[in-house]
Design an enzyme around this catalytic site. Structure first.
Site, PDB file in Angstrom:
ATOM      1  N   SER A   1      41.834  62.647  93.927  1.00 33.85           N
ATOM      2  CA  SER A   1      41.940  61.435  93.025  1.00 33.85           C
ATOM      3  C   SER A   1      40.990  60.279  93.513  1.00 33.85           C
ATOM      4  O   SER A   1      41.216  59.935  94.681  1.00 33.85           O
ATOM      5  CB  SER A   1      43.123  61.210  92.586  1.00 33.85           C
TER       6      SER A   1
ATOM      7  N   TYR B   1      51.710  58.300  94.209  1.00 32.16           N
ATOM      8  CA  TYR B   1      50.689  59.461  93.935  1.00 32.16           C
ATOM      9  C   TYR B   1      49.576  59.293  94.697  1.00 32.16           C
ATOM     10  O   TYR B   1      48.976  60.441  95.539  1.00 32.16           O
ATOM     11  CB  TYR B   1      50.451  59.335  92.447  1.00 32.16           C
TER      12      TYR B   1
END
Length: 255
Positions: free
Chosen positions: A147, A160
């Site tokens: 990400s 995350y």
């Protein structure tokens, strides 16, 4: 059955979102697809039909990436499917894509939320890849999905993003340790994309979409095709010399 000459890719979480889009882009490049889904078999079969409409073979298998105890059984099922459908025992490509969103400030992140993210985003790819090593062809590819949040920090994503940072370190180690088998291992790091991920917030919340656009060099939020096209480009047969790399595909978010 005659052995298939098409490359075969396994995409975890390939029934929806970026995984499904990647499957369609790879199918257009002549790649057959095995996709996994956690619970929505109807979505998975719809994705299979889309791949088949592009002229490629596709199979959907159920897998919960957060349940690492099931990986040995999944590997056995995959091997059987490969023999039955393709007349072979190995895949050429593994894409560790399955995941879910998680939003909470560092101060408010619970241990249970942390453990869920860890199980799916890091422990899952680690031990699934380990279980599938005998089923990945020498000279094959592994692509891990990271990400943009592993590079830049936006409040609410500490746990995350930490998992994705771990995935990027793992990518380099896999590239080094699997190098003797000529398996190229890389990570792709999408920016904010208009999908149903995280409840579809980037797609459906105009204020958030506008905010993402304001942070992005190309002036808009990403679209699924932006990522699917990049995945297919990274995995083309003539691109095997690149390994151990993190490739961000974010339109220049927070440069």
């Amino acid at each position: 059955m005659t052995t298939s000459t098409s490359r075969v890719a396994l995409i975890t979480g390939g029934s929806r979102g970026l995984g499904r889009n990647a499957a369609l882009h790879l199918a257009r490049d002549g790649v057959d697809i095995v996709l996994t889904y956690r619970s929505r078999g109807d979505e998975a079969q719809s994705a299979v039909r889309e791949v088949e409409a592009l002229g490629q073979r596709a199979v959907a298998l159920q897998l919960d990436v957060g349940q690492s105890g099931s990986f040995a059984e999944f590997a056995a099922r995959l091997k059987q499917v490969l023999q039955t459908v393709w007349g072979r025992g190995q895949i050429d490509i593994l894409i560790n894509n399955a995941g879910m969103g998680g939003y909470a400030s560092f101060a408010e992140t619970t241990e249970a939320e942390f453990d869920d993210l860890m199980a799916v985003h890091f422990k899952g790819p680690f031990f699934l890849t380990q279980a599938l090593l005998p089923l990945i062809a020498d000279g094959g590819r592994i692509l891990n999905v990271s990400s943009g949040l592993a590079r830049f920090a936006l409040p609410g994503h500490a746990a995350y993003a930490a998992m994705k940072g771990a995935v990027e370190v793992l990518t380099r180690y896999l590239a080094r340790e699997l190098g003797p088998r000529r398996i190229a291992v890389n990570a792709i790091a999408p920016g904010a994309i208009e999908t149903d991920f995280g409840g579809g917030a980037v797609r459906d919340n105009k204020a958030l979409n506008d905010y993402v656009a304001s942070l992005t060099a190309q002036g808009r939020a990403g679209l699924p095709d932006d990522i699917g096209a990049a995945v297919a480009a990274l995995l083309r047969p003539d691109n095997g010399w690149m390994t151990g790399q993190r490739v961000e595909v974010s339109g220049g978010m927070l440069l």
